[in-house]
Design an enzyme around this catalytic site. Structure first.
Site, PDB file in Angstrom:
ATOM      1  N   SER A 141       0.816  -1.205   0.000  1.00  0.00           N
ATOM      2  CA  SER A 141       0.000   0.000   0.000  1.00  0.00           C
ATOM      3  C   SER A 141       0.854   1.260   0.000  1.00  0.00           C
ATOM      4  O   SER A 141       0.340   2.357  -0.077  1.00  0.00           O
ATOM      5  CB  SER A 141      -0.939   0.006   1.190  1.00  0.00           C
ATOM      6  OG  SER A 141      -0.206   0.218   2.365  1.00  0.00           O
TER       7      SER A 141
ATOM      8  N   LYS B 132      -6.134   4.528   8.324  1.00  0.00           N
ATOM      9  CA  LYS B 132      -5.020   5.328   7.821  1.00  0.00           C
ATOM     10  C   LYS B 132      -5.383   6.806   7.796  1.00  0.00           C
ATOM     11  O   LYS B 132      -4.598   7.660   8.201  1.00  0.00           O
ATOM     12  CB  LYS B 132      -4.632   4.858   6.423  1.00  0.00           C
ATOM     13  CG  LYS B 132      -3.933   3.511   6.424  1.00  0.00           C
ATOM     14  CD  LYS B 132      -3.684   3.050   5.004  1.00  0.00           C
ATOM     15  CE  LYS B 132      -2.923   1.738   4.979  1.00  0.00           C
ATOM     16  NZ  LYS B 132      -2.862   1.195   3.616  1.00  0.00           N
TER      17      LYS B 132
END
Ligand code: ADP
Length: 633
Positions: free
Chosen positions: A515, A558
């Site tokens: 990611s 996140k």
């Protein structure tokens, strides 16, 4: 018109999660009495358990912790017939004291038999005592009459001491109740997780006085193992791979034979000399673990379970449909009822828990099934409500519970954010060349800002290389390779002569997944072209070799971590836009920008300066027919 992230957030916040159902609090919901009916979201596993219970098959359950594996095993024990249960007794063996005798009787009879033996022993002991007393008085009387009183005292003392040291034989003959099923309302459910060999397979205690009339008779030192206690019921072993190979081998024998003698498990103990007759252990085995449990599992044991039973994979999430929401609400009612001490949840609290279940699913249109953690949140919220003296648990209590019932990872992540700010490791203002704020997830439910630095140097080898540091695991290493494909195409520079160094800062636990690949690409492009990157922007996304930004996991956590660190703008893959379920308090703090392609990332993150020039060049390169691109390179 395309939905923006704030549209989605707005819609999520306003949504009536209870879909107009009329309930006002969780006390109105009926909780099924059977445990199997209380299990939610694991329809496949429930079917398998029901089938396995009627056919007496073993089951292997794989999946994440807290998804209901031990609950299902318990539920299976409830489904098994109680009639077949037995008590097991161990008797001394007069011919060979090291080979105690095993007898099996109907459930409940064992205790009666032991009581009868004890009563008999007590009676005999009393008779013997009376006899002894008569003897002592006789000797004393005789010695007084004959005047040999000294001899009399000595003789009586001798008789008395003999009485003290000789344990009445009857007492040593009383059998021991090894396995009792008297009080069980259902077939036994025994959890053998993490047991050492003795607790699992039975043991014989050590006896420091092995002779001279002081020893404890060997049958009295025999202890049943989990496999024996589970006779007629369910033996549940979680993290099956952590059992020693020796224990797994013995477990396999027990499964195959349906009986297993008990012997002392530590070699140098006197217990090791004792070995009972076979003790019945006809149990249904439910082995559980997460996916890597299969690797540490004895192959023969696994194949036995597979050959004579079922394997099920536990679901982590379930689709967020009206029926499933209804089941989830029932789960809340179940947890409140099972706890027994916390107030019921009102509508607002139920909605807040549902919202949290959506968030924790980490997946578009799903609800989490990691229900042990959800149960924890429900209990903490209930405790707070009780402390407040509230009649019902409300949304406010749930929100406060979320603040205090944070996972260790979340607490570490908050601490880390605080510390790295103290030491200026997290830069959230200004601009810098070759430095990008990436985002990562820790554990399963907390995010962190992951700064990435890139530097470009002339190569000292024959060809340039991409060198990445910061404990990158396999997938992260792979993703760096994909980034270099994009670099070759997009910078148009001859990177043959450069070494590209990429460093992940503060990644002591290692980086998993891909990611961070758009962050790496941005950092490297910035370093090669010398264009600074905005530090108030953070980003997460995986990158295809063609520059498309692909979806990643944990987007909500996140974004929340970025907001906490003071980031103003977060770039995410567009395909993750629906997964964003950030808490209200973060909504004003960050702007969320969904993107499809690396160009858009660069457009958002690079400082204008010569960005336009570069982006123009990039567009030309990107639209150039592949054939030509090859020819010119
Ligand atoms: P595991 O064995 O998979 O780690 P457990 O069965 O011990 O998980 O689950 C712990 C608790 O979480 C259960 O006692 C129950 O309250 C709740 N729970 C977990 N999964 C479910 C489920 N599928 N349905 C209802 N409750 C569940």
């Amino acid at each position: 018109m395309e939905k923006t992230v704030s549209d989605i957030l707005e819609k999520n916040a306003d949504e009536d999660l209870l879909l107009g159902s009329g309930i006002s609090d969780s006390s109105e919901i009926e909780v099924p009495s059977r445990l199997i009916d209380q299990v939610i979201g694991q329809e496949n596993a429930v079917e398998v358990i029901k089938k396995a219970a009627t056919q007496r098959r073993h089951v292997m359950m794989l999946g994440n912790p807290g998804t209901g594996k031990s609950m299902l095993a318990k539920a299976m024990a409830e489904l098994l017939p109680k009639e077949e249960l037995k008590d097991v007794l161990v008797y001394p063996n007069l011919e060979d004291s090291n080979n105690p005798v095993i007898r099996t009787v109907a459930a409940g009879r064992g205790k009666q038999i032991v009581a009868a033996h004890k009563a008999e022993a007590a009676k005999r002991k009393q008779m013997r005592n009376t006899l002894m007393m008569l003897l002592v008085f006789g000797i004393m009387g005789y010695s007084l009459i004959t005047g040999q009183w000294l001899m009399g005292i000595i003789a009586s003392a001798f008789v008395f001491m003999a009485l003290q040291y000789m344990r009445p034989r009857e007492e040593m003959m009383v059998p021991k109740l090894l396995v009792s099923n008297e009080e069980n309302a259902t077939a036994p459910f025994i959890d053998g997780t993490g047991s050492h060999a003795g607790a699992l397979l039975g043991d014989v205690r050590h006896d420091p006085f092995q002779s001279g009339g002081l020893e404890t008779p060997s049958h009295d030192r025999v202890e049943a193992g989990a496999i024996h206690k589970a006779n007629g019921g369910v033996l549940f072993i979680d993290e099956i791979n952590t059992l020693t190979p020796h224990s797994q081998q013995n477990l396999l024998t027990a499964l195959q034979e349906g009986q297993f003698p008990i012997t002392g498990q530590s070699e140098r103990s006197s217990g090791a000399m004792v070995r009972t007759e076979d003790v019945p252990c006809r149990f249904i085995m439910i082995a559980a673990g997460n996916l890597d449990a299969m690797q540490g599992m004895h192959p023969a044991l696994r194949s036995r379970i597979r050959g004579y039973g079922y394997e099920v994979y536990m679901q982590d999430t379930m689709p967020d449909t009206p029926e499933n929401r209804e089941k989830f609400v029932r789960f809340i009612a179940q947890e409140v009822k099972n706890d027994g001490k916390i107030p019921h949840f009102d509508r607002s609290a139920i909605e807040e828990v549902l919202r949290e279940a959506q968030r924790r699913s980490n997946r578009k249109g799903h609800l989490t099934l990691k229900l042990r953690d959800m149960g924890g949140l429900i209990r903490v919220a209930g405790d707070i409500a009780r402390q407040d003296g509230a009649e019902k648990t409300t949304a406010e209590h749930v929100l406060r519970a979320k603040g205090s019932a944070r996972s260790i990872e979340q607490q570490i992540s908050d601490e880390y954010i605080q510390r790295s700010r103290d030491y200026d490791l997290t830069v959230v203002t200004g601009t810098e060349v070759g430095r990008v704020n990436g985002l990562a997830v820790m554990g399963s439910d907390s995010g962190s800002v992951l700064p990435i630095m890139a530097e470009v140097t002339p190569t000292q080898g024959a060809t340039g290389a991409v060198i990445a540091t910061g404990q990158l695991k396999e997938i992260a290493q792979e993703s760096i390779k994909n980034v270099s494909a994009v670099l070759k195409k997009f910078t148009g520079k001859d990177i043959k002569n450069m070494d590209i160094h990429v460093q992940f800062i503060g990644t002591y636990g290692g980086v998993e997944g891909d990611s961070a690949s758009i962050s790496v690409a941005t950092a490297v492009i910035s370093a090669i072209e010398g264009i600074p990157v905005r530090q108030d922007v953070a980003m997460t996304g995986s990158l295809s070799v063609r520059g498309d930004v692909l979806p990643i996991g944990g987007v909500t956590y996140k974004i929340e971590a970025a907001a906490k660190a003071g980031i103003k703008k977060v770039i995410i893959p567009r395909s993750n836009a629906d997964d964003v379920l950030i808490e209200d308090r973060y909504r004003e703090m960050v702007e969320i920008v969904p993107v499809d392609h690396i160009e858009e990332v660069l457009e958002e993150a690079l400082v204008p300066q010569n960005r336009e020039l570069f982006l123009d060049k990039l567009k030309k390169l990107a639209t150039r027919p592949v054939k030509k691109a090859f020819e010119s390179s």
